[in-house]
Write an enzyme that holds these catalytic residues in place. Structure first.
Site, PDB file in Angstrom:
ATOM      1  N   LYS A 205       3.334   8.936   2.113  1.00 19.80           N
ATOM      2  CA  LYS A 205       2.551   7.952   2.845  1.00 19.80           C
ATOM      3  C   LYS A 205       1.233   7.768   2.122  1.00 19.80           C
ATOM      4  O   LYS A 205       0.410   8.681   2.063  1.00 19.80           O
ATOM      5  CB  LYS A 205       2.346   8.466   4.259  1.00 19.80           C
ATOM      6  CG  LYS A 205       1.426   7.647   5.085  1.00 19.80           C
ATOM      7  CD  LYS A 205       1.654   7.976   6.522  1.00 19.80           C
ATOM      8  CE  LYS A 205       0.441   7.647   7.349  1.00 19.80           C
ATOM      9  NZ  LYS A 205       0.685   7.911   8.744  1.00 19.80           N
ATOM     10  N   LYS A 258       5.941   4.886   2.380  1.00 22.03           N
ATOM     11  CA  LYS A 258       5.197   3.737   2.879  1.00 22.03           C
ATOM     12  C   LYS A 258       3.840   3.625   2.223  1.00 22.03           C
ATOM     13  O   LYS A 258       3.256   4.639   1.881  1.00 22.03           O
ATOM     14  CB  LYS A 258       5.096   3.768   4.400  1.00 22.03           C
ATOM     15  CG  LYS A 258       4.059   4.687   4.999  1.00 22.03           C
ATOM     16  CD  LYS A 258       4.162   4.543   6.493  1.00 22.03           C
ATOM     17  CE  LYS A 258       3.221   5.372   7.250  1.00 22.03           C
ATOM     18  NZ  LYS A 258       3.545   5.490   8.643  1.00 22.03           N
TER      19      LYS A 258
HETATM   20  C1  PBG Z   1      -0.646   7.021  11.426  1.00 22.23           C
HETATM   21  C2  PBG Z   1       0.238   5.901  10.998  1.00 22.23           C
HETATM   22  C3  PBG Z   1      -0.152   4.750  10.355  1.00 22.23           C
HETATM   23  C4  PBG Z   1       0.977   4.004  10.137  1.00 22.23           C
HETATM   24  C5  PBG Z   1       2.029   4.682  10.672  1.00 22.23           C
HETATM   25  N1  PBG Z   1       1.558   5.872  11.206  1.00 22.23           N
HETATM   26  C6  PBG Z   1      -1.497   4.306  10.025  1.00 22.23           C
HETATM   27  C7  PBG Z   1      -2.198   4.953   8.898  1.00 22.23           C
HETATM   28  O1  PBG Z   1      -1.784   5.980   8.404  1.00 22.23           O
HETATM   29  O2  PBG Z   1      -3.219   4.427   8.508  1.00 22.23           O
HETATM   30  C8  PBG Z   1       1.025   2.708   9.432  1.00 22.23           C
HETATM   31  C9  PBG Z   1       1.946   1.728  10.007  1.00 22.23           C
HETATM   32  C10 PBG Z   1       1.550   0.350   9.633  1.00 22.23           C
HETATM   33  O3  PBG Z   1       0.564   0.153   8.899  1.00 22.23           O
HETATM   34  O4  PBG Z   1       2.229  -0.589  10.063  1.00 22.23           O
HETATM   35  N2  PBG Z   1       0.016   8.203  11.746  1.00 22.23           N
HETATM   36 ZN    ZN Z   2      -1.622   9.493  12.479  1.00 17.62          ZN
END
Ligand code: PBG
Ligand code: ZN
Length: 337
Positions: A205, A258
Site C-alpha cells: 500500500k 494499491k
Molecule cells: C486506510 C485506507 C485508505 C484506503 C484504504 N484504506 C486510505 C489511506 O491509506 O490513505 C484508500 C482507499 C482509497 O483511496 O480509495 N486504512
Molecule cells: Zn487506516
C-alpha cells in the site's frame, strides 16, 4: 546460461499482415487476450453508526456513506446486479486515541456484516481492518512519542478481525501497514475458532496522492495524517515485493496492491513472482480522475473505467477493488438487453 537469440520476424514486410486479426469486432472479441467484467470486482462500501439517510462523498462522485441497514441493502443491490464481493469500511464520530469503537460489537461494520450474511449469504464479505476511521488523530495505528507504535497496534487489529469474523466476514483485510499484522491476525482468528476466515492482506500500500479523496471523505474534522511512516514510498519496487513476500509467509490468502494504475509494475512483478491471487485496489483518486474528466466531457466514463480495469487485469490482477463495480455490472446488463 546464454539467452537464446531473438526470433527474427522473417518476411515481416510482405507476407505478415497483423491487421488481418483486427478486421471485425467479432474477430477482435474472439482474439481478445484479456477480458475484465464485474465478476472480478470487489465493491467498497462505507458505513457509519445510526439510522440517518445516506451521505454523499464529495470527492467520490456517486459514492455514499450509509447506515448499517442501508449499507447492507446497497451491498445486496450490487450483488443482485452481478457484483460478487464487497469491502466494508467503517467510521464513527466517537473517536479516541486508540480507535476503540472499531471493535465495538454494535459498531457499524459488524452490524452491516450480520445483516448482509442474513439476507445475502453468498455475497463475499470482506472487511477492512484498521483504526483510522475511529482515531482522533486519523492515523492507522496507536501513537506514542510522536510515532505510530507498531506493536501496540497489533492487539487492537486482532480484536477487530475477530469481531468481524464472528459477525460472518469471509475475509478480513488488514490495511494498517503494521509489521506482522497478518501473523497476529491469523493467530487470533485461529485461537478464536475462525480458521476458515481468510485474510486479504493489503500488503503493498503506497502513500499515494490518489488516496486523497478517501482521506478527505473519511472525516473532514480529522486532520489528514501523513502516513509515510508506515505506507510505502512510491519510489520503491523491491520494498513492495518484500512486503508481499512477508505477508504470504505470515499466512495471507490473497494479497493486495494499491493504488492500481500507478503500480502496474508492482502488480506484474507480483504476478510473476508469487503463486497467490493478486488483488489490486483502484483507489478513490483513480476513480475521481476519470469521473472528473467525464463530468467535463473530456473522457467517456464507461470507456475510461473499462479500459483502466482491463489494464489492471492485463498487468496481472485477478480481482480489482473498484468504485466502478456496480456501474460496471449495470453497463453489462444494458448490453445484454
Ligand atoms: C486506510 C485506507 C485508505 C484506503 C484504504 N484504506 C486510505 C489511506 O491509506 O490513505 C484508500 C482507499 C482509497 O483511496 O480509495 N486504512
Ligand atoms: Zn487506516
Amino acid at each position: 546460461m546464454v539467452a537464446p537469440p531473438p526470433v527474427e520476424p522473417r518476411g515481416a514486410s510482405s507476407a505478415t499482415r497483423l491487421r488481418r486479426l483486427r478486421r471485425s469486432a467479432g474477430m477482435r472479441d474472439w482474439l481478445a487476450e484479456s477480458r475484465f467484467d464485474s465478476g472480478r470486482t470487489i465493491y467498497p462500501i462505507f458505513v457509519r453508526p445510526g439510522t440517518g439517510p445516506r451521505e454523499r462523498l464529495a470527492s467520490l462522485p456517486g459514492i455514499f456513506r450509509y447506515s448499517p441497514e442501508e449499507g447492507a441493502r446497497h451491498a445486496g443491490e450490487a450483488f443482485e446486479a452481478g457484483v460478487p464481493a464487497v469491502l466494508l469500511f467503517g467510521q464513527s464520530q466517537r473517536k479516541d486515541p486508540r480507535g476503540k469503537e472499531a471493535y465495538n460489537p454494535d459498531g457499524p461494520v459488524a452490524r452491516t456484516i450480520r445483516t448482509i450474511k442474513r439476507l445475502w449469504p453468498s455475497l463475499v464479505v470482506i472487511s477492512d481492518v484498521c483504526i483510522c476511521g475511529y482515531t482522533d488523530h486519523g492515523h492507522c495505528g496507536v501513537r506514542s512519542k510522536g510515532h505510530v507504535d507498531n506493536d501496540a497496534t497489533l492487539a487492537i487489529l486482532e480484536k477487530i478481525a475477530v469481531l468481524h469474523a464472528r459477525a460472518g466476514a469471509d475475509f478480513v483485510a488488514p490495511s494498517a501497514m503494521m509489521d506482522h499484522q497478518v501473523a497476529h491476525i491469523r493467530g487470533a482468528l485461529d485461537r478464536a475458532g475462525f480458521s476458515d476466515t481468510g485474510i486479504l492482506a493489503c500488503s503493498a500500500k503506497f502513500g499515494a496522492a490518489a488516496n486523497g479523496p478517501f482521506r478527505d471523505d473519511a472525516d473532514p474534522s480529522v486532520a489528514v495524517a501523513d502516513r509515510l511512516e508506515y505506507q510505502l514510498d512510491p519510489r520503491n519496487t523491491r520494498e513492495a515485493l518484500r512486503e508481499i513476500e512477508h505477508d504470504i509467509a505470515e499466512g495471507a490468502d490473497l494479497v493486495l496492491v494499491k493504488p492500481a494504475l500507478p503500480a502496474l509494475d508492482i502488480i506484474a512483478r507480483a504476478r510473476d513472482r508469487f503463486h497467490i491471487p493478486i488483488v489490486a485496489y483502484q483507489v478513490g483518486g483513480e476513480y475521481a480522475m476519470i469521473q472528473a474528466a467525464a463530468e467535463r466531457g473530456w473522457i467517456e466514463a464507461r470507456a475510461g473505467a473499462v479500459e483502466s480495469l482491463t489494464a489492471i487485469h492485463r498487468a496481472g490482477a485477478d480481482l480489482v477493488v473498484t468504485y466502478f463495480a456496480l456501474s460496471l455490472a449495470r453497463w453489462e446488463q444494458e448490453r445484454v438487453d
